[in-house]
Design a protein around this motif. Sequence first.
Motif, short mmCIF file in Angstrom:
data_model
loop_
_atom_site.label_atom_id
_atom_site.label_comp_id
_atom_site.label_asym_id
_atom_site.label_seq_id
_atom_site.Cartn_x
_atom_site.Cartn_y
_atom_site.Cartn_z
N THR A 81 -2.33 11.45 10.09
CA THR A 81 -1.88 11.76 8.73
C THR A 81 -2.41 10.74 7.73
O THR A 81 -2.84 11.12 6.63
CB THR A 81 -0.32 11.78 8.68
OG1 THR A 81 0.16 12.72 9.64
CG2 THR A 81 0.18 12.18 7.30
N VAL A 82 -2.41 9.47 8.09
CA VAL A 82 -2.88 8.45 7.15
C VAL A 82 -4.40 8.54 7.01
O VAL A 82 -4.95 8.37 5.92
CB VAL A 82 -2.44 7.03 7.59
CG1 VAL A 82 -2.92 5.98 6.59
CG2 VAL A 82 -0.92 6.96 7.74
N LEU A 106 9.52 6.99 5.65
CA LEU A 106 8.67 6.79 6.83
C LEU A 106 9.40 6.12 7.98
O LEU A 106 9.03 6.29 9.15
CB LEU A 106 7.41 6.01 6.46
CG LEU A 106 6.47 6.74 5.47
CD1 LEU A 106 5.24 5.88 5.18
CD2 LEU A 106 6.05 8.10 5.99
N PHE A 131 -6.57 8.00 3.63
CA PHE A 131 -6.92 6.59 3.54
C PHE A 131 -7.95 6.16 4.58
O PHE A 131 -8.12 4.97 4.82
CB PHE A 131 -5.66 5.72 3.69
CG PHE A 131 -4.71 5.79 2.53
CD1 PHE A 131 -5.10 5.33 1.28
CD2 PHE A 131 -3.43 6.29 2.68
CE1 PHE A 131 -4.22 5.36 0.20
CE2 PHE A 131 -2.55 6.33 1.61
CZ PHE A 131 -2.94 5.87 0.36
N ILE A 179 1.51 -1.57 10.17
CA ILE A 179 2.42 -0.76 9.34
C ILE A 179 3.30 0.12 10.22
O ILE A 179 4.51 0.23 10.02
CB ILE A 179 1.61 0.08 8.32
CG1 ILE A 179 0.91 -0.84 7.31
CG2 ILE A 179 2.52 1.08 7.60
CD1 ILE A 179 -0.09 -0.13 6.39
N SER A 223 10.41 9.12 9.59
CA SER A 223 9.26 9.90 10.08
C SER A 223 8.78 9.41 11.44
O SER A 223 8.47 10.21 12.32
CB SER A 223 8.09 9.81 9.09
OG SER A 223 8.41 10.45 7.88
N VAL A 228 4.80 2.13 -3.14
CA VAL A 228 4.76 2.78 -4.45
C VAL A 228 5.20 4.24 -4.36
O VAL A 228 5.87 4.75 -5.26
CB VAL A 228 3.36 2.63 -5.10
CG1 VAL A 228 2.27 3.23 -4.24
CG2 VAL A 228 3.33 3.25 -6.48
N CYS A 229 4.87 4.93 -3.30
CA CYS A 229 5.29 6.33 -3.13
C CYS A 229 6.47 6.48 -2.16
O CYS A 229 7.36 7.28 -2.40
CB CYS A 229 4.14 7.18 -2.62
SG CYS A 229 2.79 7.36 -3.81
N GLN A 266 -1.14 17.68 2.57
CA GLN A 266 -0.67 18.28 1.33
C GLN A 266 0.17 19.50 1.60
O GLN A 266 -0.24 20.41 2.32
CB GLN A 266 -1.84 18.66 0.42
CG GLN A 266 -1.36 19.29 -0.87
CD GLN A 266 -2.41 19.32 -1.98
OE1 GLN A 266 -3.56 19.01 -1.74
NE2 GLN A 266 -1.99 19.70 -3.16
N GLU A 267 1.38 19.49 1.05
CA GLU A 267 2.24 20.66 1.10
C GLU A 267 2.72 20.91 -0.31
O GLU A 267 3.41 20.08 -0.88
CB GLU A 267 3.43 20.44 2.05
CG GLU A 267 3.21 21.03 3.43
CD GLU A 267 4.19 20.46 4.46
OE1 GLU A 267 5.37 20.36 4.14
OE2 GLU A 267 3.74 20.09 5.56
N LEU A 313 3.09 18.12 -3.23
CA LEU A 313 3.17 16.79 -2.64
C LEU A 313 1.87 16.43 -1.97
O LEU A 313 1.43 17.12 -1.06
CB LEU A 313 4.30 16.74 -1.62
CG LEU A 313 5.71 16.97 -2.17
CD1 LEU A 313 6.72 16.91 -1.04
CD2 LEU A 313 6.03 15.94 -3.24
N PRO A 328 -2.34 10.95 0.12
CA PRO A 328 -3.79 10.74 0.05
C PRO A 328 -4.39 10.45 1.43
O PRO A 328 -3.68 10.04 2.34
CB PRO A 328 -3.93 9.51 -0.85
CG PRO A 328 -2.59 9.24 -1.44
CD PRO A 328 -1.58 9.88 -0.54
N ILE A 380 -6.01 -0.63 4.53
CA ILE A 380 -4.98 0.14 5.24
C ILE A 380 -5.38 0.36 6.70
O ILE A 380 -4.60 0.09 7.61
CB ILE A 380 -4.72 1.48 4.51
CG1 ILE A 380 -4.08 1.17 3.14
CG2 ILE A 380 -3.83 2.39 5.35
CD1 ILE A 380 -3.92 2.34 2.22
N GLU A 391 0.79 -1.25 0.00
CA GLU A 391 0.00 0.00 0.00
C GLU A 391 0.82 1.30 0.00
O GLU A 391 0.32 2.34 -0.42
CB GLU A 391 -0.93 0.03 1.23
CG GLU A 391 -1.80 -1.21 1.41
CD GLU A 391 -2.91 -1.33 0.37
OE1 GLU A 391 -3.13 -0.36 -0.38
OE2 GLU A 391 -3.54 -2.40 0.31
#
Length: 168
Positions: A104-105, A89, A119, A132, A92, A74-75, A110-111, A114, A117, A125, A71
Motif C-alpha cells: 500500500t505504501v 494505522l 511513496f 514505521i 490497520s 500529517v494525514c 484510492q477509494e 480518499l 499517495p 520513507i 512523513e
Amino acid sequence: MTLARPILAGLAAAALIAGSAAAQDKPGPAAAVSEDDGKWQAEDGTPTFHVDADGTVDWYTFSGFRRYHSECHVCHGPDGQGSSYAPALAKSVQNIDYYKFVETVVNGKQEGNLVMPSFGTNKNIMCYLDDIYIYLRSVGSGEVPRGRPAKHADKPASFTEAENACMG
Ligand code: HEC
C-alpha cells in the motif's frame, strides 16, 4: 533520476512477496520471538517491536516513531490514531498484514476521494518502512504508550549499514 539499487531490489522482493501472500490478509501475532542485531521478528518472520520490562523500546520502534511523525502524521494523525481524512494505522496493522502494508505504501491506494499517495520512490520513507511498521505495531499493541518513547535501545551497527546502503 537515480534510484539506489537496494531500493529497487527491495521493492521487487516486496512485490513478489505481496503477490504470493495475497490469500492470507490477517497478520500473525506481533509478539517478538527472535532478534537479529537489535531488530526483532514475530513468529511468522515479519518485523516487530520489543519492549524491555523497564519500558525501553528497541531502536526500530524509536526510529519509526520519528519517521512516522515526519512523513505520515500529517494525514494519519498523531501516534497512528487516525484523522477525519485517513485511517488509524495503529489499527490497520492489526487488520492487514506486513506485505499488504508495504504494498500500500509503495503503490498508494484510492477509494473515492480518499487518496493514499504512492511513496515507492521516496527514500525518506522506503528506507525506513520497516521502522514505521514496527512502530505502528508497538502502539497498536497497547504495550508501548502513545507519544515519544522515553527510553530506547542504542542504534545497532546493522541499522547504520542498511541506512547508508539504502540512502546511497
Ligand atoms: C496525503 C495524505 C497521506 C499521507 C502523507 C499518508 N497517507 Fe496513508 N492513507 C491516506 C488515505 C486518505 C488513506 C485511505 C485510502 C483509501 O482508503 O483509499 C491511506 C491509507 C493508508 C494505508 C491503508 C490502511 C488500511 O487500513 O487499509 C496504509 C497502510 C497507509 N496509508 C500507510 C501510510 C504510511 C506508512 C504513511 C507515511 C509514510 C502514509 N500512509 C502517509 C493518506 C495519506
